[in-house]
Design a protein around this motif. Structure first.
Motif, PDB file in Angstrom:
ATOM      1  N   THR A   4       0.524  -1.374   0.219  1.00  0.00           N
ATOM      2  CA  THR A   4       0.059   0.066  -0.095  1.00  0.00           C
ATOM      3  C   THR A   4       0.752   1.284   0.323  1.00  0.00           C
ATOM      4  O   THR A   4       1.665   0.993   0.346  1.00  0.00           O
ATOM      5  CB  THR A   4      -1.421   0.051   1.115  1.00  0.00           C
ATOM      6  N   PRO A   6       1.403   4.579   1.863  1.00  0.00           N
ATOM      7  CA  PRO A   6       0.841   5.471   3.140  1.00  0.00           C
ATOM      8  C   PRO A   6       0.933   6.770   2.364  1.00  0.00           C
ATOM      9  O   PRO A   6       1.270   7.241   1.473  1.00  0.00           O
ATOM     10  CB  PRO A   6       1.799   4.990   4.231  1.00  0.00           C
ATOM     11  N   TYR A  37      -3.799   2.908  13.827  1.00  0.00           N
ATOM     12  CA  TYR A  37      -3.356   2.601  12.447  1.00  0.00           C
ATOM     13  C   TYR A  37      -1.883   1.919  12.828  1.00  0.00           C
ATOM     14  O   TYR A  37      -0.812   2.217  13.560  1.00  0.00           O
ATOM     15  CB  TYR A  37      -2.571   4.038  11.687  1.00  0.00           C
ATOM     16  N   ASN A  38      -0.757   1.959  11.318  1.00  0.00           N
ATOM     17  CA  ASN A  38       0.391   1.190  11.327  1.00  0.00           C
ATOM     18  C   ASN A  38       1.285   2.583  11.113  1.00  0.00           C
ATOM     19  O   ASN A  38       0.373   3.054  10.118  1.00  0.00           O
ATOM     20  CB  ASN A  38       0.728  -0.158  10.371  1.00  0.00           C
ATOM     21  N   ASP A 108       2.009  -3.082   5.963  1.00  0.00           N
ATOM     22  CA  ASP A 108       1.859  -2.733   5.282  1.00  0.00           C
ATOM     23  C   ASP A 108       1.410  -1.345   6.376  1.00  0.00           C
ATOM     24  O   ASP A 108       0.993  -1.296   7.558  1.00  0.00           O
ATOM     25  CB  ASP A 108       0.200  -3.072   4.203  1.00  0.00           C
ATOM     26  N   TYR A 109       2.495  -0.136   5.881  1.00  0.00           N
ATOM     27  CA  TYR A 109       2.335   0.880   7.005  1.00  0.00           C
ATOM     28  C   TYR A 109       0.622   1.924   6.599  1.00  0.00           C
ATOM     29  O   TYR A 109       0.635   1.944   5.659  1.00  0.00           O
ATOM     30  CB  TYR A 109       3.293   1.800   6.780  1.00  0.00           C
ATOM     31  N   ASP A 110       0.459   3.158   7.187  1.00  0.00           N
ATOM     32  CA  ASP A 110      -0.985   3.279   6.653  1.00  0.00           C
ATOM     33  C   ASP A 110      -0.506   4.989   6.685  1.00  0.00           C
ATOM     34  O   ASP A 110      -1.206   6.056   5.550  1.00  0.00           O
ATOM     35  CB  ASP A 110      -2.171   3.517   7.774  1.00  0.00           C
ATOM     36  N   ILE A 256      -7.683   8.534   6.061  1.00  0.00           N
ATOM     37  CA  ILE A 256      -7.470   8.274   5.626  1.00  0.00           C
ATOM     38  C   ILE A 256      -8.921   6.612   6.909  1.00  0.00           C
ATOM     39  O   ILE A 256      -9.490   7.322   7.333  1.00  0.00           O
ATOM     40  CB  ILE A 256      -5.833   7.534   6.698  1.00  0.00           C
ATOM     41  N   LYS A 257      -9.218   5.411   6.278  1.00  0.00           N
ATOM     42  CA  LYS A 257      -9.921   5.136   7.009  1.00  0.00           C
ATOM     43  C   LYS A 257      -9.392   3.805   8.503  1.00  0.00           C
ATOM     44  O   LYS A 257      -8.332   3.872   8.731  1.00  0.00           O
ATOM     45  CB  LYS A 257     -10.564   3.757   6.113  1.00  0.00           C
TER      46      LYS A 257
END
Length: 257
Positions: A4, A6, A37-38, A108-110, A256-257
């Motif tokens: 993803t 971020p 979140y990450n 994955d990082y947000d 961001i979700k």
């Protein structure tokens, strides 16, 4: 390998001591530990590397303090993930460092937060600045602060407008910081009208002046913690800080979700 893309965000100023590293740390910790979140931090504020060195300092303190050890055990059992990574970097190499880091990660990082230098004084820093998705700028009603920060916000917004579609940056958002309650409403109105007239939006949340924003974990004690790379702000200190409101506003903006 992370798949993803971020969101890249930065708290930035043109004035030292304005709190950008503090807000970077608080935001990373609140989003990662409290909101789920990450998060990763790229510390580009060379040679201070304040966020990176805070993590080192806290980790060492943790080894010698049973109270914080237990506090950490409870937290990480609850959230079931480790501390967020902090990557030290030269400012001009921040984006490449982030790409290299993300390419090596299986998670994955947000959100990736970049702690940038207090002065945009070379082309490499400027390129990193405009590679963010969003910039958040703490401002105060101090004339000295405004004389350095307002031209910076205006310049960034002008370049953003002229180069719309050709750069990554979506928007720059100032927000009021270190409010004492003694400021006159007409002063806020004057500055806000000037900023809004330029097509720049101001966040609604106002952050009060408070010693809690400097409250790290104590070396030998068992105090509540507000500013930390290992813990989110304690609820007792979060009340009245308006920081949770700031985070909710930022989450809405970055969508961001």
């Amino acid at each position: 390998m992370s798949t993803t893309k971020p969101v890249y965000i930065s708290f930035c100023t043109q004035k030292g001591g304005a709190g950008k590293s503090v807000f970077t740390t608080l935001t990373a910790s609140f989003l990662h530990y409290q909101k789920g979140y990450n998060v990763a931090v790229i510390d580009c504020d060379y040679p201070q590397w304040s966020v990176y060195k805070m993590r080192q300092r806290e980790a060492e303190q943790l080894n010698n303090n049973a109270f914080y050890q237990h506090k950490a055990e409870v937290l990480f059992q609850k959230i079931d993930k480790p501390t967020y990574p902090i990557v030290p970097s030269q400012p001009e190499a921040g984006i490449q460092q982030a790409k290299d880091f993300l390419s090596r990660e299986s998670d994955d990082y947000d959100i990736v937060l970049f702690d940038l230098p207090g002065t945009v004084n070379n082309e490499g820093v400027i390129e990193t600045l405009f590679s963010m998705d969003y910039l958040f700028v703490p401002i105060t009603t101090s004339r000295i602060n405004m004389e350095s920060t307002l031209p910076f916000i205006i310049s960034v917004n002008e370049l953003l407008t002229v180069n719309q579609g050709n750069i990554k940056l979506n928007a720059v958002y100032p927000f009021w910081n270190r409010i004492t309650g003694r400021e006159k409403p007409e002063l806020f109105n004057h500055y806000e009208n000037a900023i809004l007239s330029l097509g720049i939006s101001i966040l609604e949340t106002r952050i009060p002046q408070s010693v809690r924003y400097d409250k790290e974990q104590s070396i030998e004690g068992k105090d509540n913690v507000f500013l930390s790379t290992i813990f989110p702000p304690d609820k007792a200190l979060l009340m009245g800080s308006n920081f949770d409101l700031l985070i909710e506003e930022i989450i809405q903006i970055i969508n961001i979700k």
